[in-house]
Design a protein around this motif. Structure first.
Motif, PDB file in Angstrom:
ATOM      1  N   SER A  13       0.652  -1.159   0.029  1.00 39.48           N
ATOM      2  CA  SER A  13       0.044   0.051  -0.065  1.00 39.48           C
ATOM      3  C   SER A  13       0.950   1.319  -0.027  1.00 39.48           C
ATOM      4  N   ARG A  15       1.284   3.781  -2.196  1.00 37.96           N
ATOM      5  CA  ARG A  15       0.644   4.885  -2.593  1.00 37.96           C
ATOM      6  C   ARG A  15      -0.398   5.433  -1.470  1.00 37.96           C
ATOM      7  N   ASP A  96      -8.475  -4.620  -1.993  1.00 44.32           N
ATOM      8  CA  ASP A  96      -8.922  -3.443  -2.105  1.00 44.32           C
ATOM      9  C   ASP A  96      -9.843  -2.834  -3.296  1.00 44.32           C
ATOM     10  N   ASP A 170     -10.311  -0.042  -7.793  1.00 39.32           N
ATOM     11  CA  ASP A 170      -9.343  -0.610  -6.572  1.00 39.32           C
ATOM     12  C   ASP A 170      -9.074   0.909  -5.924  1.00 39.32           C
ATOM     13  N   ASP A 172      -6.159   2.778  -4.130  1.00 32.98           N
ATOM     14  CA  ASP A 172      -4.674   2.889  -4.011  1.00 32.98           C
ATOM     15  C   ASP A 172      -4.311   4.029  -3.166  1.00 32.98           C
ATOM     16  N   ARG A 173      -5.029   5.093  -3.153  1.00 34.76           N
ATOM     17  CA  ARG A 173      -4.636   6.226  -2.548  1.00 34.76           C
ATOM     18  C   ARG A 173      -5.738   6.821  -1.734  1.00 34.76           C
TER      19      ARG A 173
END
Length: 177
Positions: A13, A15, A96, A170, A172-173
């Motif tokens: 993870s 990012r 995610d 998904d 990511d941030r």
């Protein structure tokens, strides 16, 4: 026929920042619970989750939990495969992806055959969730890096692809929560 679900949740993870994104709250619940709950609603013989953060374990009731060091998606795949004893079908879900539904997962599972996988499709590319038959598990075990099974899915025929508009996002941030 032995059918297993594999929830991959051991990524770094990077990012997302210093916090574990799978514990970040989305719609009032930890991110991981969305994919885990969808997978739990699909009738399977086994449910396995591969995690790197032991704090995720209590969220995974009903799963056989494997804790590994953070790594690439292929590391999670190999750990899950080593734990499972060659199921006839392996349904792979990413932790995610909060918008996957039990219906989508069931369709992906139903479209795999003994000689070929099935996958979700975003209109451009095949992607997880995906289901692999026993005959393809050695190919999964041979993967390396963080690309996961993408190259094994890229040439699937249309009848093995399940359109999943709006379900394949998904996270990511932090701004995607």
């Amino acid at each position: 026929m032995i059918r297993a679900g594999l929830l991959l949740a051991a990524g770094a993870s990077r990012r997302f920042g210093p916090d574990d994104k799978l514990l970040a709250r989305l719609r009032g619940r930890p991110l991981l619970l969305h994919a885990a709950d969808a997978l739990r609603q699909v009738p399977l013989d086994r449910y396995v989750a591969v995690i790197s953060n032991p704090s995720l374990g209590p969220l995974l009731e009903g799963f056989e939990v494997i804790v590994i060091p953070q790594g690439g998606q292929s590391d999670s795949l190999r750990a899950g495969l080593a734990h499972l004893d060659h199921p006839d079908r392996l349904l792979i879900v990413l932790g995610d992806m909060p918008d996957v539904t039990p219906s989508l997962l069931s369709q992906v599972l139903a479209h795999a055959s003994d000689d070929g996988p099935s996958a979700s499709h975003d209109g451009q590319h095949p992607m997880p969730p995906a289901c692999f038959p026993r005959s393809q598990l050695p190919l999964l075990a041979a993967l390396s890096g963080d690309r996961g099974a993408a190259r094994l899915l890229r040439d699937l025929p249309p009848e093995r692809l399940i359109a999943a508009p709006g379900q394949l996002r998904d996270i990511d941030r932090p701004d995607q929560i």
